[in-house]
Design a protein around this motif. Structure first.
Motif, short mmCIF file in Angstrom:
data_model
loop_
_atom_site.label_atom_id
_atom_site.label_comp_id
_atom_site.label_asym_id
_atom_site.label_seq_id
_atom_site.Cartn_x
_atom_site.Cartn_y
_atom_site.Cartn_z
N VAL A 1 0.84 -1.20 0.00
CA VAL A 1 0.00 0.00 0.00
C VAL A 1 0.88 1.25 0.00
O VAL A 1 1.78 1.39 0.83
N ASP A 2 0.62 2.16 -0.94
CA ASP A 2 1.32 3.44 -0.99
C ASP A 2 0.90 4.26 0.23
O ASP A 2 -0.30 4.45 0.47
N TYR A 3 1.87 4.74 1.00
CA TYR A 3 1.56 5.43 2.26
C TYR A 3 0.68 6.66 2.04
O TYR A 3 -0.01 7.11 2.95
N ARG A 4 0.66 7.21 0.81
CA ARG A 4 -0.11 8.43 0.55
C ARG A 4 -1.59 8.16 0.30
O ARG A 4 -2.39 9.09 0.17
N THR A 5 -1.95 6.88 0.21
CA THR A 5 -3.35 6.56 -0.13
C THR A 5 -4.20 6.24 1.11
O THR A 5 -5.38 5.95 0.98
N VAL A 6 -3.60 6.29 2.29
CA VAL A 6 -4.31 5.90 3.51
C VAL A 6 -4.88 7.14 4.20
O VAL A 6 -4.22 8.17 4.31
N ASP A 7 -6.11 7.03 4.69
CA ASP A 7 -6.72 8.11 5.46
C ASP A 7 -6.39 7.90 6.94
O ASP A 7 -6.87 6.97 7.56
N ARG B 1 -2.06 -2.04 8.77
CA ARG B 1 -1.66 -1.76 7.39
C ARG B 1 -0.15 -1.79 7.28
O ARG B 1 0.54 -1.24 8.14
N LEU C 1 2.71 -0.44 4.91
CA LEU C 1 2.82 0.60 3.90
C LEU C 1 4.22 0.67 3.31
O LEU C 1 5.18 0.19 3.90
N GLU D 1 3.03 12.91 6.56
CA GLU D 1 1.82 12.48 5.86
C GLU D 1 0.69 12.22 6.86
O GLU D 1 -0.45 12.67 6.68
#
Length: 282
Positions: free
Chosen positions: A210-216, A243, A245, A268
């Motif tokens: 998972v790309d760390y920038r896509t997580v809320d 998760r 990342l 982030e």
């Protein structure tokens, strides 16, 4: 009944053989820091910040050249009032204590302070960083400084880590050691604590998809789990993450420095809470 502190005292010290100087120099070694439950911090601003934040000062050391400096004399008076000892020393003694050729004019010796893991109860948008077996004092100090900078809540040291109260780590924190709570624990105790943690545990891992920038990350407490410099997160800790990342990379380097990776992740996670209007920013 609260412990009565003896009134402090002021002494002039010029000899490197003075037992007080020997005790302070011994704080360069972890064994003696732990025995004395003490550590050293250099610089007038750091010492003032530590006192303002309620840290217990054992000894204040200042260079003779500081005599007559109103700020230093005020700090000396606060130290004496707190039951600490004030040493007025020669430049030679100060150089010997700090192991620097151009030492700061003021050094403070403070009591160590850890936050018990059971008292770490993140809520709301709180962010904590858990570091697994961090080995490098510069990395640990830089992470503590970054945690302070982004307004995260504290650091949990997991397993056999470098000492947060070593001179190198304290220097690298640039004073943030006094503002950031630090807990230390075993991997087993951390995993037990994690079971009752109500938020998101996010780890960085080379196997992370998972790309760390896509997580809320908003609206819930977060524990950011970072692995050891050489080995990354062990399976037991990786499996405890909600998760896993990854930070994308484009160049030839196959990994980021631990402190840099932690900084990237923290900015982030805390993105929504940070703005230049708040008065910070470098």
């Amino acid at each position: 009944m609260s412990e009565q502190r003896a009134p402090g005292r002021v002494k002039e010290v010029t000899s490197l053989a003075n037992p007080l100087v020997k005790d302070i120099k011994a704080l360069a070694l972890k064994k003696f820091r732990d025995q004395q439950n003490a550590f050293m911090a250099e610089g007038l601003k750091l010492v003032i910040d530590a006192l303002d934040l309620g840290w217990s000062i054992k000894t204040l050391i200042f260079a003779k050249a500081g005599l007559g400096n109103a700020t230093i004399e005020k700090v000396a008076a606060r130290t004496v009032a707190a039951g600490g000892t004030v040493l007025e020393v020669s430049e030679k003694v100060l150089t010997s204590i700090t192991r620097r050729d151009n030492p700061q004019m003021v050094v403070g010796v403070f009591a160590q302070r850890y936050t018990p893991l059971k008292d770490v109860r993140p809520k709301g948008g709180d962010v904590w960083v858990a570091l697994d077996r961090v080995r490098d004092p510069g990395n640990l100090g830089t992470v503590i400084r970054t945690v302070d900078a982004v307004g995260a809540k504290g650091v949990i040291l997991v397993g056999e880590t470098t000492d947060p109260f070593s001179l190198e780590t304290v220097r690298a924190t640039m004073g943030s050691i006094f503002a950031v709570p630090v807990a230390k624990t075993t991997a087993e105790a951390f995993l037990a604590w994690r079971k009752h943690f109500p938020g998101l545990v996010a780890g960085t891992h080379l196997k992370g998809s998972v790309d760390y920038r896509t997580v809320d990350f908003s609206g819930k407490p977060v524990v950011l789990m970072m692995g050891n410099e050489q080995q990354g997160l062990p399976d037991t800790l990786a499996e405890s993450c909600d998760r896993l990342l990854r930070i994308p990379q484009a160049g030839r380097a196959d990994s980021l420095n631990l402190a840099v990776a932690t900084g990237v992740m923290l900015y982030e996670i805390r993105r929504g809470a940070l703005s230049l209007d708040a008065g910070g920013g470098s």
